[in-house]
Design a protein around this motif. Sequence first.
Motif, mmCIF file in Angstrom:
data_model
loop_
_atom_site.group_PDB
_atom_site.id
_atom_site.type_symbol
_atom_site.label_atom_id
_atom_site.label_comp_id
_atom_site.label_asym_id
_atom_site.label_seq_id
_atom_site.Cartn_x
_atom_site.Cartn_y
_atom_site.Cartn_z
ATOM 1 N N VAL A 22 0.871 -1.176 0.000
ATOM 2 C CA VAL A 22 0.000 0.000 0.000
ATOM 3 C C VAL A 22 0.907 1.225 0.000
ATOM 4 O O VAL A 22 1.792 1.337 0.854
ATOM 5 C CB VAL A 22 -0.912 0.019 1.244
ATOM 6 N N ILE A 23 0.693 2.128 -0.942
ATOM 7 C CA ILE A 23 1.479 3.374 -0.996
ATOM 8 C C ILE A 23 0.631 4.483 -0.392
ATOM 9 O O ILE A 23 -0.430 4.823 -0.927
ATOM 10 C CB ILE A 23 1.870 3.721 -2.447
ATOM 11 N N GLY A 24 1.071 5.027 0.735
ATOM 12 C CA GLY A 24 0.357 6.146 1.366
ATOM 13 C C GLY A 24 -0.276 5.749 2.681
ATOM 14 O O GLY A 24 -1.035 4.791 2.761
ATOM 15 N N GLY A 25 0.061 6.524 3.725
ATOM 16 C CA GLY A 25 -0.438 6.212 5.069
ATOM 17 C C GLY A 25 -1.465 7.209 5.550
ATOM 18 O O GLY A 25 -1.451 7.629 6.703
ATOM 19 N N GLY A 26 -2.401 7.591 4.673
ATOM 20 C CA GLY A 26 -3.556 8.382 5.107
ATOM 21 C C GLY A 26 -4.676 7.447 5.525
ATOM 22 O O GLY A 26 -4.465 6.246 5.719
ATOM 23 N N ILE A 27 -5.883 8.011 5.659
ATOM 24 C CA ILE A 27 -7.020 7.202 6.121
ATOM 25 C C ILE A 27 -7.315 6.073 5.129
ATOM 26 O O ILE A 27 -7.715 4.968 5.526
ATOM 27 C CB ILE A 27 -8.268 8.091 6.357
ATOM 28 N N ILE A 28 -7.075 6.309 3.838
ATOM 29 C CA ILE A 28 -7.398 5.288 2.834
ATOM 30 C C ILE A 28 -6.371 4.155 2.892
ATOM 31 O O ILE A 28 -6.735 2.970 2.958
ATOM 32 C CB ILE A 28 -7.431 5.898 1.407
ATOM 33 N N ALA A 38 -6.489 -7.953 8.379
ATOM 34 C CA ALA A 38 -7.554 -8.669 9.080
ATOM 35 C C ALA A 38 -7.939 -9.944 8.333
ATOM 36 O O ALA A 38 -8.448 -10.888 8.926
ATOM 37 C CB ALA A 38 -8.778 -7.758 9.237
ATOM 38 N N ARG A 39 -7.703 -9.969 7.012
ATOM 39 C CA ARG A 39 -8.005 -11.179 6.227
ATOM 40 C C ARG A 39 -6.813 -12.133 6.170
ATOM 41 O O ARG A 39 -6.821 -13.109 5.434
ATOM 42 C CB ARG A 39 -8.366 -10.788 4.795
ATOM 43 N N GLY A 40 -5.736 -11.768 6.879
ATOM 44 C CA GLY A 40 -4.559 -12.643 6.903
ATOM 45 C C GLY A 40 -3.684 -12.498 5.668
ATOM 46 O O GLY A 40 -2.842 -13.358 5.389
ATOM 47 N N ILE A 41 -3.863 -11.416 4.911
ATOM 48 C CA ILE A 41 -3.052 -11.188 3.701
ATOM 49 C C ILE A 41 -1.805 -10.385 4.077
ATOM 50 O O ILE A 41 -1.889 -9.414 4.838
ATOM 51 C CB ILE A 41 -3.898 -10.449 2.635
ATOM 52 N N ARG A 42 -0.656 -10.798 3.548
ATOM 53 C CA ARG A 42 0.585 -10.085 3.872
ATOM 54 C C ARG A 42 0.559 -8.702 3.218
ATOM 55 O O ARG A 42 0.318 -8.591 2.014
ATOM 56 C CB ARG A 42 1.791 -10.872 3.354
ATOM 57 N N VAL A 43 0.814 -7.686 4.007
ATOM 58 C CA VAL A 43 0.733 -6.316 3.469
ATOM 59 C C VAL A 43 1.815 -5.435 4.094
ATOM 60 O O VAL A 43 2.116 -5.554 5.286
ATOM 61 C CB VAL A 43 -0.689 -5.721 3.694
ATOM 62 N N VAL A 44 2.388 -4.584 3.245
ATOM 63 C CA VAL A 44 3.368 -3.591 3.703
ATOM 64 C C VAL A 44 2.865 -2.219 3.274
ATOM 65 O O VAL A 44 2.513 -2.021 2.110
ATOM 66 C CB VAL A 44 4.756 -3.840 3.064
ATOM 67 N N LEU A 45 2.790 -1.294 4.215
ATOM 68 C CA LEU A 45 2.371 0.080 3.888
ATOM 69 C C LEU A 45 3.603 0.979 3.900
ATOM 70 O O LEU A 45 4.350 0.991 4.889
ATOM 71 C CB LEU A 45 1.330 0.572 4.905
ATOM 72 N N CYS A 46 3.822 1.704 2.816
ATOM 73 C CA CYS A 46 4.959 2.639 2.740
ATOM 74 C C CYS A 46 4.425 4.070 2.748
ATOM 75 O O CYS A 46 3.574 4.429 1.926
ATOM 76 C CB CYS A 46 5.739 2.433 1.446
ATOM 77 N N GLU A 47 4.954 4.861 3.635
ATOM 78 C CA GLU A 47 4.532 6.265 3.768
ATOM 79 C C GLU A 47 5.780 7.137 3.695
ATOM 80 O O GLU A 47 6.730 6.922 4.442
ATOM 81 C CB GLU A 47 3.788 6.459 5.098
ATOM 82 N N MET A 175 -2.193 -6.729 13.582
ATOM 83 C CA MET A 175 -2.724 -7.883 12.843
ATOM 84 C C MET A 175 -1.724 -8.399 11.812
ATOM 85 O O MET A 175 -2.064 -9.242 10.991
ATOM 86 C CB MET A 175 -4.036 -7.506 12.168
ATOM 87 N N GLY A 176 -0.507 -7.829 11.800
ATOM 88 C CA GLY A 176 0.538 -8.397 10.943
ATOM 89 C C GLY A 176 1.033 -7.511 9.817
ATOM 90 O O GLY A 176 1.980 -7.882 9.115
ATOM 91 N N ALA A 177 0.403 -6.367 9.614
ATOM 92 C CA ALA A 177 0.887 -5.468 8.551
ATOM 93 C C ALA A 177 2.215 -4.850 8.969
ATOM 94 O O ALA A 177 2.456 -4.628 10.165
ATOM 95 C CB ALA A 177 -0.134 -4.352 8.308
ATOM 96 N N LEU A 178 3.084 -4.570 7.990
ATOM 97 C CA LEU A 178 4.286 -3.786 8.278
ATOM 98 C C LEU A 178 4.009 -2.349 7.866
ATOM 99 O O LEU A 178 3.494 -2.096 6.776
ATOM 100 C CB LEU A 178 5.480 -4.314 7.485
ATOM 101 N N ILE A 179 4.334 -1.429 8.759
ATOM 102 C CA ILE A 179 4.115 -0.001 8.486
ATOM 103 C C ILE A 179 5.491 0.656 8.410
ATOM 104 O O ILE A 179 6.214 0.708 9.412
ATOM 105 C CB ILE A 179 3.281 0.657 9.619
#
Length: 442
Positions: A22-28, A38-47, A175-179
Motif C-alpha cells: 500500500v502506498i500512502g499512510g492516510g485514512i485510505i 484482518a483477512r490474513g493477507i501479507r501487506v506492507v504500507l509505505c509512507e 494484525m501483521g501489517a508492516l508499516i
Amino acid sequence: MGPYVDSVTSDEVLPAATSVVVIGGGIIGTSAALSLAARGIRVVLCEKGYIACEQSSRNWGWCRQAGRDEREMPLIVESLRLWRDMDRLTESATGFRECGVMYVAESEADEARFQAWLDMARPYGIGARIVLGEGLKALMPGAQGSYRGALHVPTDGCAEPQKAAPAIARAAQRMGALILAHCAVRGIERGAGRVSAVVTERGSIACEAVILAGGAWTGLFCASLGVRLPQLKVLSSVMRTAPVSDGPDTCTYLNEVGYRKRLDGGYTIARGTGYIVPLVPDSLRYLREYLPTMRKEGSALKPRLNSQSWRELGAPRRWPLDRPSPFERTRVLDPAPNRALNRQARDAMIRLYPQFRGVPIVQEWGGYIDVTPDVIPYISAVGAVPGLTVATGFSGHGFGIGPGAGRLAADLATGQTPSVDPAPFRLSRFNDGSPILIGPEI
Ligand SMILES: Cc1cc2nc3c(=O)[nH]c(=O)nc-3n(C[C@H](O)[C@H](O)[C@H](O)COP(=O)(O)OP(=O)(O)OC[C@H]3O[C@@H](n4cnc5c(N)ncnc54)[C@H](O)[C@@H]3O)c2cc1C
C-alpha cells in the motif's frame, strides 16, 4: 505546521517480498492495510512522511452521509457502519461518535437542494430530515439570528483526524501489517506484464499487487507510469480553538463557517466556502475534464499563482528509480493556511455564538485537498498496469468514507467480491464516452 498527530512506531526492516504494498499512510491507505491484515493477507504500507501527515490529519473530521453524491451513498453507509465499530476494532479512541451533521439553509435555493437530496437519500433509511423552528434552535443552542431550516442527518458522526488513521495503522500492525514510515515509493517494476515490485528509497519489495493511496501525489505517481489520472489540488485552511463550554454538539455547515466540537472540548473551525486553487501545469492539462465543475462552482473557487504553482512548474513527471524522487524532496505537503479566510471564519463564529469571543485559537493549518473533475473518487483497477489499484481523489470528503473505501480497494486488489459496486469510481470514466456527472454536493 500541520496539526499534532498521534504517533505510530514504524517497522524497521524492509521485507524482500509481500503480497500487497500500500502506498500512502492516510485514512485510505491505513484502512486498506487494516482490511488486508484482518483477512490474513501479507501487506506492507509505505509512507513517505509519517502516518496521516497530509490530508488525513488536517481535515474537519466530519463523517457525513449528508449531502453526498448518490454514487457514494452505498459506500458511505458502509463506512459509517465500520466507523461505529472502529474503537473496538482498533482498541483505541478514534474519537468516532454519532453527533449528527447539519447543513443550514440560507436561501430558497438551499431549501430546494436539501429537499431534492432528502428525496434521493430516503431509500437509504439514514434518518435524514429537515429541521425547522424550535428543532433547529435546539441543535444550535445559543446561536444568534434565525434560519429558514436545515438538513440534519442524526446518524452522521465525526472522528478525530489526528487520532483515527494512526489508530487504524497501529491496529493493522497488530494484525501483521508492516508499516514503514519515511519510506517513499519511487516507482513500480513490472514483470510478465503486471506489477512485480515497488522501488522504495530503501530498496525494492517484490509484490503481487499495489494499492496506490497517495492522496494529492497520486496523479504525479500515475504520470510517471504513463497513466492519466486527472487530479488537482485545492488549498483549505482550518483552525482549532481552546475548549469552550456550552457550545453546540452537532457538526454544522453555513456558508461563512463550518464547525465541529472536538474530543478535547475545543472546536475545529473553518470557512464554509472559499477554496484557493493553485494554477499549475495540470490545470491546463486537465482543463477539458474540469470545465463543467469550474462552471458550476464559479466564484467559490479562487485560482491563484502561489508557491505550489512554482513548485510544480517544470517539475519532472518521470525520474530514474535509483535517485531521490519528488516524493522524497517534499516529505510532507504542508501549505501555509490562508489567515484572512480563517479570520473571516472566526469572526462569523463569534457573530453566531458570542461565547466564542476571546477564546484562543490554539493552532491554524493548511491542507491540500485532492479533487477529481466530478468530485467523486477513483477506486479502481488501472487497466494499463495490471496489479495496480488506485484509491484516491476523495475531493474533500474522504475521511468519513475512508474505512469503506480502503476496504473496497483491498477487495479490488485481491480479487474479492467488492463490498459495494465500484463501477462509479472507475478511473476510465472520463475517456470511455460517459458524460461528466457532477453530483448535488451541498
Ligand atoms: C482542510 C480539509 C478539510 C477536510 N474535511 C473533511 C471532512 O470533514 N470530512 C471528510 O470526510 N473529509 C474531509 N477532508 C478530506 C479528507 O481529509 C481526505 O479526502 C482524506 O484524508 C484523503 O485520504 P488519503 O488517504 O487519500 O490521502 P492523504 O491523507 O493525503 O494520504 C496520502 C498519503 O500518501 C503519502 N504518499 C504520497 N505519495 C507517496 C509515495 N510515493 N510514497 C509513499 N507515500 C506517499 C503522503 O505522504 C500522504 O501521507 C478534508 C480535507 C482537508 C485538507
